[in-house]
Design a protein around this motif. Structure first.
Motif, PDB file in Angstrom:
ATOM      1  N   HIS A 183       5.396 -26.995 -19.425  1.00 17.56           N
ATOM      2  CA  HIS A 183       4.388 -26.595 -20.413  1.00 17.56           C
ATOM      3  C   HIS A 183       4.143 -27.681 -21.465  1.00 17.56           C
ATOM      4  O   HIS A 183       3.136 -27.638 -22.175  1.00 17.56           O
ATOM      5  N   ASP A 184       5.039 -28.650 -21.564  1.00 12.95           N
ATOM      6  CA  ASP A 184       4.903 -29.692 -22.583  1.00 12.95           C
ATOM      7  C   ASP A 184       4.371 -31.005 -22.009  1.00 12.95           C
ATOM      8  O   ASP A 184       4.395 -32.027 -22.689  1.00 12.95           O
ATOM      9  N   HIS A 233      -7.987 -24.502 -23.450  1.00 16.06           N
ATOM     10  CA  HIS A 233      -6.997 -25.334 -22.745  1.00 16.06           C
ATOM     11  C   HIS A 233      -6.976 -26.761 -23.282  1.00 16.06           C
ATOM     12  O   HIS A 233      -5.955 -27.442 -23.205  1.00 16.06           O
ATOM     13  N   SER A 245     -10.104 -20.537 -20.396  1.00 14.24           N
ATOM     14  CA  SER A 245      -8.654 -20.360 -20.276  1.00 14.24           C
ATOM     15  C   SER A 245      -8.236 -19.093 -21.018  1.00 14.24           C
ATOM     16  O   SER A 245      -8.544 -18.939 -22.200  1.00 14.24           O
ATOM     17  N   GLU A 275      -6.060 -17.861 -22.937  1.00 15.10           N
ATOM     18  CA  GLU A 275      -4.941 -18.056 -23.852  1.00 15.10           C
ATOM     19  C   GLU A 275      -4.734 -16.792 -24.689  1.00 15.10           C
ATOM     20  O   GLU A 275      -5.685 -16.256 -25.262  1.00 15.10           O
ATOM     21  N   PRO A 276      -3.513 -16.291 -24.774  1.00 18.90           N
ATOM     22  CA  PRO A 276      -3.272 -15.044 -25.506  1.00 18.90           C
ATOM     23  C   PRO A 276      -3.772 -15.048 -26.939  1.00 18.90           C
ATOM     24  O   PRO A 276      -4.253 -14.013 -27.426  1.00 18.90           O
ATOM     25  N   ARG A 277      -3.686 -16.186 -27.636  1.00 16.15           N
ATOM     26  CA  ARG A 277      -4.145 -16.199 -29.037  1.00 16.15           C
ATOM     27  C   ARG A 277      -5.632 -15.889 -29.127  1.00 16.15           C
ATOM     28  O   ARG A 277      -6.084 -15.244 -30.092  1.00 16.15           O
ATOM     29  N   THR A 308      -7.089 -19.965 -14.131  1.00 20.04           N
ATOM     30  CA  THR A 308      -5.774 -19.871 -13.496  1.00 20.04           C
ATOM     31  C   THR A 308      -5.812 -20.137 -11.997  1.00 20.04           C
ATOM     32  O   THR A 308      -4.769 -20.430 -11.403  1.00 20.04           O
ATOM     33  N   THR A 351       0.416 -20.049 -14.231  1.00 20.22           N
ATOM     34  CA  THR A 351      -0.954 -19.728 -14.639  1.00 20.22           C
ATOM     35  C   THR A 351      -1.632 -20.902 -15.323  1.00 20.22           C
ATOM     36  O   THR A 351      -2.825 -20.847 -15.594  1.00 20.22           O
ATOM     37  N   CYS A 360      -1.379 -21.794 -18.312  1.00 22.39           N
ATOM     38  CA  CYS A 360      -1.743 -21.400 -19.682  1.00 22.39           C
ATOM     39  C   CYS A 360      -0.680 -20.426 -20.166  1.00 22.39           C
ATOM     40  O   CYS A 360       0.342 -20.219 -19.507  1.00 22.39           O
ATOM     41  N   GLY A 361      -0.914 -19.795 -21.311  1.00 21.07           N
ATOM     42  CA  GLY A 361       0.074 -18.883 -21.870  1.00 21.07           C
ATOM     43  C   GLY A 361       0.042 -17.483 -21.292  1.00 21.07           C
ATOM     44  O   GLY A 361       0.833 -16.632 -21.707  1.00 21.07           O
ATOM     45  N   LEU A 362      -0.830 -17.224 -20.335  1.00 21.42           N
ATOM     46  CA  LEU A 362      -0.968 -15.887 -19.756  1.00 21.42           C
ATOM     47  C   LEU A 362       0.230 -15.557 -18.867  1.00 21.42           C
ATOM     48  O   LEU A 362       0.684 -16.407 -18.097  1.00 21.42           O
TER      49      LEU A 362
END
Length: 297
Positions: A132-133, A182, A208, A210-212, A230, A245, A247-249
C-alpha cells in the motif's frame, strides 16, 4: 521412482499453470458480461429507473470487439448512463472511445475520470499491488481534454468535482462526483453539503472507491454510490474472492452491490471492462457492465 513422481507432478503443475494463464489472457478477458442488479432506493409506488454503469474500458486502438460490444448496450434503452473513468490505455484511443460511446449519447449521462484518463499505464510488478505504500508511477500523457470534449459534446455531464441536477427517465436526478481520489485529484469539499431533497434520486460518483470519499457522500445523503477502479480484483481465487482492491476498499466489496457501512447508502462497484495493458488477464472475474434497476424501497 520418487524422482519420476516429483518430475511428473512438476510437469503437471506447469501444464495446468500454462492452461490457466492461456484461459485468463485469451478467453476470459474477452468474455464481456452484462450484470443486472435491483437497488431498493425509490419512494413507494415510483416507477423503476434504469442506470447503466460503465467503467474501466482501458481501451486500446485495436480493440474493435470491445468497442462494438459497448456500442450495442444502447439496445438496453437505459434511463441514465454513468461512466466511472479509466476510459483510455493509449494516446490514440479517442476514435475507439467515440465508436464505443456514440450510440449511448442518445441517453442522459455523466462521467468522472480515473488516473488513466490523464496518463497512460506503465508496467508494474503484480506483487506490488500488495504494497500500500508503493510509489505510484504513471506513463505518457493522454488526450484528456479531447476525451472531455467528446463526452461533453455528446451531451454528458462532467462530474469531476461537480454537482448537478438533470432529468432522466422523467425524474429529477441529483449527481455529485469527484475526480480520481487514487491520484489525489478529488475535492469533495467543493461539492459537500446535504443532498437536494427535491430530487427523486441522489447519486454519488467516483472512480476509486476510497472510503473517505464514500463516507462523505453517504453522510450528505447520497443514496447510491457508484465506483470502478478495482477491476473486481481482476484475478480472483474461487472461494476467496479478490486478493487486492488497489485502494482502501475492503476486498469483500471489490465488485457488485453492497450496503455502505453505517449508512443508508448502496454502493455499486463495477469490475469494469478492461485490464492493465501489461497484465491482460482476467480470472474468475469476467469483464462487465452493470444495469442497475432502481426500484421502490
Amino acid at each position: 521412482m520418487r524422482a519420476r513422481t516429483v518430475y511428473r507432478l512438476g510437469a503437471g503443475l506447469a501444464v495446468a499453470g500454462a492452461a490457466t494463464f492461456a484461459y485468463a489472457s485469451l478467453i476470459e478477458r474477452n468474455l464481456f458480461t452484462l450484470r443486472r442488479f435491483e437497488v431498493p432506493l425509490l419512494a413507494p409506488d415510483a416507477e423503476p429507473l434504469r442506470v447503466l454503469h460503465v467503467s474501466d474500458l482501458h481501451l486500446m486502438p485495436a480493440q474493435a470487439r470491445k468497442q462494438r460490444w459497448v456500442a450495442e448496450l444502447a439496445a438496453l434503452d437505459p434511463d441514465l448512463v454513468i461512466v466511472t473513468g479509466d476510459n483510455m490505455a493509449h494516446p490514440k484511443a479517442i476514435p475507439g472511445v467515440r465508436r464505443a460511446y456514440e450510440p449511448l449519447f442518445d441517453f442522459p449521462g455523466a462521467f468522472v475520470f480515473g488516473s488513466n484518463d490523464y496518463k497512460g499505464p506503465v508496467w508494474k510488478n503484480p506483487l506490488s499491488y500488495f504494497d500500500h505504500d508503493r510509489e505510484y508511477v504513471q506513463g505518457v500523457e493522454l488526450p484528456t481534454e479531447e476525451l472531455r470534449s467528446l463526452l461533453v459534446d455528446g451531451g454528458w455531464a462532467d462530474l469531476n468535482n461537480a454537482r448537478i441536477l438533470l432529468k432522466a427517465g422523467g425524474r429529477s436526478i441529483e449527481l455529485g462526483g469527484v475526480d480520481d481520489p487514487h491520484v489525489d485529484r478529488d475535492d469533495y469539499e467543493q461539492i459537500a453539503g446535504p443532498v437536494d431533497t427535491s430530487a427523486e434520486v441522489n447519486i454519488g460518483v467516483t472512480h476509486s472507491p476510497e472510503p473517505r470519499v464514500l463516507d462523505a457522500m453517504a453522510y450528505d445523503g447520497f443514496g447510491l454510490l457508484l465506483a470502478g477502479h478495482t477491476h473486481g480484483g481482476q484475478v480472483r481465487v474461487p472461494g476467496v474472492g479478490a486478493l487486492v482492491t488497489n485502494c482502501g476498499l475492503p476486498r469483500k466489496m471489490a465488485r457488485g452491490l453492497h450496503r455502505w457501512p453505517d449508512s443508508d447508502a448502496w454502493l455499486h462497484v463495477s469490475a469494469g471492462l478492461g485490464t492493465h495493458p501489461t497484465a491482460p488477464i482476467r480470472f474468475a472475474c469476467r469483464p462487465e457492465v452493470s444495469l442497475l434497476t432502481l426500484v421502490p424501497r
